[in-house]
Scaffold this active site. Structure first.
Site, mmCIF file in Angstrom:
data_model
loop_
_atom_site.group_PDB
_atom_site.id
_atom_site.type_symbol
_atom_site.label_atom_id
_atom_site.label_comp_id
_atom_site.label_asym_id
_atom_site.label_seq_id
_atom_site.Cartn_x
_atom_site.Cartn_y
_atom_site.Cartn_z
ATOM 1 N N GLN A 105 0.809 -1.221 0.000
ATOM 2 C CA GLN A 105 0.000 0.000 0.000
ATOM 3 C C GLN A 105 0.840 1.269 0.000
ATOM 4 O O GLN A 105 0.340 2.342 -0.325
ATOM 5 C CB GLN A 105 -0.964 -0.009 1.194
ATOM 6 C CG GLN A 105 -2.020 -1.103 1.072
ATOM 7 C CD GLN A 105 -2.961 -1.137 2.253
ATOM 8 O OE1 GLN A 105 -2.698 -1.833 3.220
ATOM 9 N NE2 GLN A 105 -4.053 -0.395 2.208
ATOM 10 N N HIS A 129 0.624 -9.627 4.445
ATOM 11 C CA HIS A 129 -0.468 -8.647 4.467
ATOM 12 C C HIS A 129 -1.074 -8.568 3.061
ATOM 13 O O HIS A 129 -0.763 -7.676 2.278
ATOM 14 C CB HIS A 129 0.027 -7.277 4.935
ATOM 15 C CG HIS A 129 -1.087 -6.347 5.332
ATOM 16 N ND1 HIS A 129 -1.125 -5.674 6.527
ATOM 17 C CD2 HIS A 129 -2.221 -5.991 4.695
ATOM 18 C CE1 HIS A 129 -2.230 -4.939 6.604
ATOM 19 N NE2 HIS A 129 -2.910 -5.112 5.497
ATOM 20 N N ASN A 140 -2.097 -11.208 8.270
ATOM 21 C CA ASN A 140 -3.095 -10.163 8.435
ATOM 22 C C ASN A 140 -4.483 -10.661 8.039
ATOM 23 O O ASN A 140 -4.704 -11.063 6.896
ATOM 24 C CB ASN A 140 -2.739 -8.957 7.553
ATOM 25 C CG ASN A 140 -3.680 -7.799 7.815
ATOM 26 O OD1 ASN A 140 -3.742 -7.284 8.940
ATOM 27 N ND2 ASN A 140 -4.456 -7.406 6.816
ATOM 28 N N GLU A 141 -5.398 -10.664 8.971
ATOM 29 C CA GLU A 141 -6.824 -10.867 8.742
ATOM 30 C C GLU A 141 -7.164 -12.024 7.807
ATOM 31 O O GLU A 141 -7.734 -11.826 6.721
ATOM 32 C CB GLU A 141 -7.432 -9.572 8.200
ATOM 33 C CG GLU A 141 -7.183 -8.401 9.131
ATOM 34 C CD GLU A 141 -7.668 -7.063 8.575
ATOM 35 O OE1 GLU A 141 -8.211 -7.038 7.462
ATOM 36 O OE2 GLU A 141 -7.499 -6.058 9.263
#
Ligand code: BGC
Length: 411
Positions: free
Chosen positions: A19, A114, A158-159
Site C-alpha cells: 500500500q 499482508h 493479516n486478517e
C-alpha cells in the site's frame, strides 16, 4: 476514571508494504491491478507513496508524532522472487528499514503476510492450494534468521478471515473469484496452518518475542430483540470469525499459538432474519441506523471498540489493537473519532482488559486496495503528484495523546 494509559503502552500506526512502498511488481496484486475494471478510478498502486525510498522521511514524521511503535509488513515477493531463491539486496533493505525504526526508538511490529503473495505462488493456486502453508515457510525462516533481531512483535498473517472472503467470495482481491465457498474455507484453514507453522518457527529462534495475528473484528448487532434477529447476528459473527475450529475450541487454539490477540476493528452492521434471502443464509445485513457512514460505505461507532475489546479480553491474553481508523476526507471527524475511540479503549482497560497498544490505520494516505487512492485513512496527507507529505490536525492530536500517554492532552 483516569484518562491515563498503562506504562509502556504502545502508540503506533499500522501500514502494509504494497500500500505504500511502490513498484512492487512481483506479486499477485500488481498483476491484478493491470486488469481493467479491478480498481476504482482505474488506479494502480504504481509508485504508491514511494515509501521504499522515503522510509526515513516517513519514520521521522512518526517520531515527530511521538510514536513509540510502528506496524509494517515485509514483502514476501521481494525477499523470495522465485521459489527457494532469496534476494540478499532486499533482505539488506529491510534490515535498513527496521534498523532505522530502532534507531529512532520506534518498536517494529512486523507482519509476514499482508494480503500480497508472490506471483509464482499465486500461479500455483495461492492459498487455496494444498501445501500452501508449507510453501510460505522458507520465507518465514529467512526473515526469522536474518531480521529477527530487529523485530519487536510479530504478526504472522493479516486478517485471514477478511482476506479469504475478499479473494474468493466478493472477488475484490486477487484472484477475484466470486462465491467460491469451498475455496474460501480452504484458504482460511491454510492461512491458520501457516500461522501455526510461523508461530513455531519464530518461537524456536526468538522464544521471548510476542507472536500473534491480526483478526478482522467487525461487530454484528441484532436488528431487534426478536430471537431470530439475535440468531442472524450470531451466525454472521461466527461466519466472519471463521477460525477453522468450533467456537468452543477457539480459546485452546489461541492459547497454543498466540501470545497476544490482535484486533483490527473498523465497522459494524445490523442483522435481521429474512426468509426471502436463501442465498444470503436468510440474513439481511445493513448499516446501523443513526451511526455515521465512512467513505467506504460502512457504519461505525467509537463505542463499539469497548465491546470488541471486552470480547477479545475473554481469551485471556494481552490485546493489541493492530488496526483501527476511518476512511474520510473530513479530518475533523477523524480527530473526534480518534479521541472517542481511545476513550473507549481506556474504558475497556478499566473493565479489566489487558490492552497493551493501539496502532492507528494508518500513517500516510495510501493505496486502499480495490478502492484505489481516493480512500483517505491517513494522519498524514500525501500529494499524489509531488508525493509531498503533510501532517493533518488528526496526526497532531494523536501525537499529543501519545506524548502524554493520556487523553488529558485533548481535554
Ligand atoms: C486492512 C488494510 C486496509 C484497511 C482499511 C484492513 O482490513 O488490513 O490493509 O487498508 O483495512 O480498509
Amino acid at each position: 476514571m483516569s484518562t491515563d494509559f498503562p506504562d509502556g503502552f504502545l502508540w503506533g500506526t499500522s501500514s502494509a508494504a504494497h500500500q505504500v512502498e511502490g513498484d512492487n511488481r512481483n506479486c499477485d496484486w500488481w498483476d491484478f491491478e493491470q486488469q481493467p475494471g479491478r480498481i476504482a478510478n482505474g488506479d494502480t498502486s504504481a509508485v504508491a507513496n514511494d515509501h521504499y525510498h522515503r522510509y526515513r522521511e516517513d519514520f521521522a514524521l512518526l517520531r515527530e508524532l511521538n510514536q513509540n511503535a510502528h506496524r509494517l509488513s515485509i514483502e514476501w515477493s521481494r525477499i523470495e522472487p522465485s521459489p527457494g531463491e532469496f534476494d540478499a539486496h532486499q533482505i539488506r533493505h529491510y534490515r535498513d528499514v527496521l534498523g532505522d525504526l530502532r534507531e529512532r526508538g520506534v518498536q517494529p511490529m512486523v507482519t509476514l503476510h499482508h494480503f500480497t503473495s508472490p506471483s509464482w505462488f499465486a500461479s500455483k493456486g495461492g492459498w487455496s492450494a494444498k501445501g500452501s502453508a508449507y510453501a510460505f515457510l522458507p520465507f518465514v525462516h529467512r526473515v526469522v534468521d536474518e531480521l529477527g533481531d530487529l523485530v519487536g512483535l510479530w504478526c504472522t498473517i493479516n486478517e485471514p478471515n477478511l482476506y479469504a472472503v475478499n479473494a474468493w467470495i466478493s472477488g475484490e482481491f486477487p484472484p477475484g473469484h466470486k462465491g467460491d465457498l469451498a475455496a474460501m474455507y480452504r484458504v482460511t484453514s491454510n492461512l491458520h496452518k501457516a500461522h501455526e507453522l510461523a508461530y513455531s518457527a519464530i518461537k524456536r529462534r526468538w522464544p521471548d518475542a510476542p507472536v500473534g495475528l491480526s483478526h478482522h473484528k467487525l461487530l454484528f448487532l441484532p436488528a431487534s430483540e426478536k430471537r431470530r434477529d439475535h440468531w442472524a447476528a450470531q451466525v454472521s459473527q461466527l461466519a466472519l470469525d471463521r477460525w477453522p475450529v468450533a467456537p468452543g475450541m477457539l480459546r485452546r487454539v489461541v492459547e497454543a499459538t498466540c501470545d497476544y490477540v490482535g484486533i483490527a476493528h473498523y465497522w459494524g452492521q445490523m442483522c435481521a432474519f429474512d426468509p426471502k434471502l436463501p442465498n444470503e443464509q436468510f440474513i439481511r445485513r445493513f448499516n446501523v441506523p443513526g451511526r455515521p457512514v465512512t467513505d467506504m460505505g460502512l457504519s461505525t461507532d467509537p463505542a463499539w471498540m469497548r465491546v470488541v475489546l471486552n470480547e477479545a479480553g475473554k481469551l485471556g491474553k494481552p490485546v493489541y489493537i493492530t488496526e483501527n481508523g476511518v476512511a474520510t476526507h473530513d479530518d475533523e471527524w477523524r480527530c473526534r473519532y480518534i479521541t472517542e475511540t481511545l476513550s473507549n479503549v481506556r474504558l475497556a482497560i478499566g473493565d479489566g482488559v489487558d490492552v497493551r497498544g493501539y496502532f492507528h490505520w494508518t500513517n500516510t494516505d495510501n493505496f486502499e486496495w480495490s478502492r484505489g487512492y481516493n480512500m483517505h485513512f491517513g494522519l498524514i496527507g500525501v500529494d499524489r503528484k509531488s508525493l509531498e507529505r503533510t501532517i493533518k490536525p488528526s496526526g497532531r492530536i494523536y501525537g499529543r495523546i501519545a506524548a502524554s500517554n493520556s487523553l488529558s492532552a485533548v481535554d
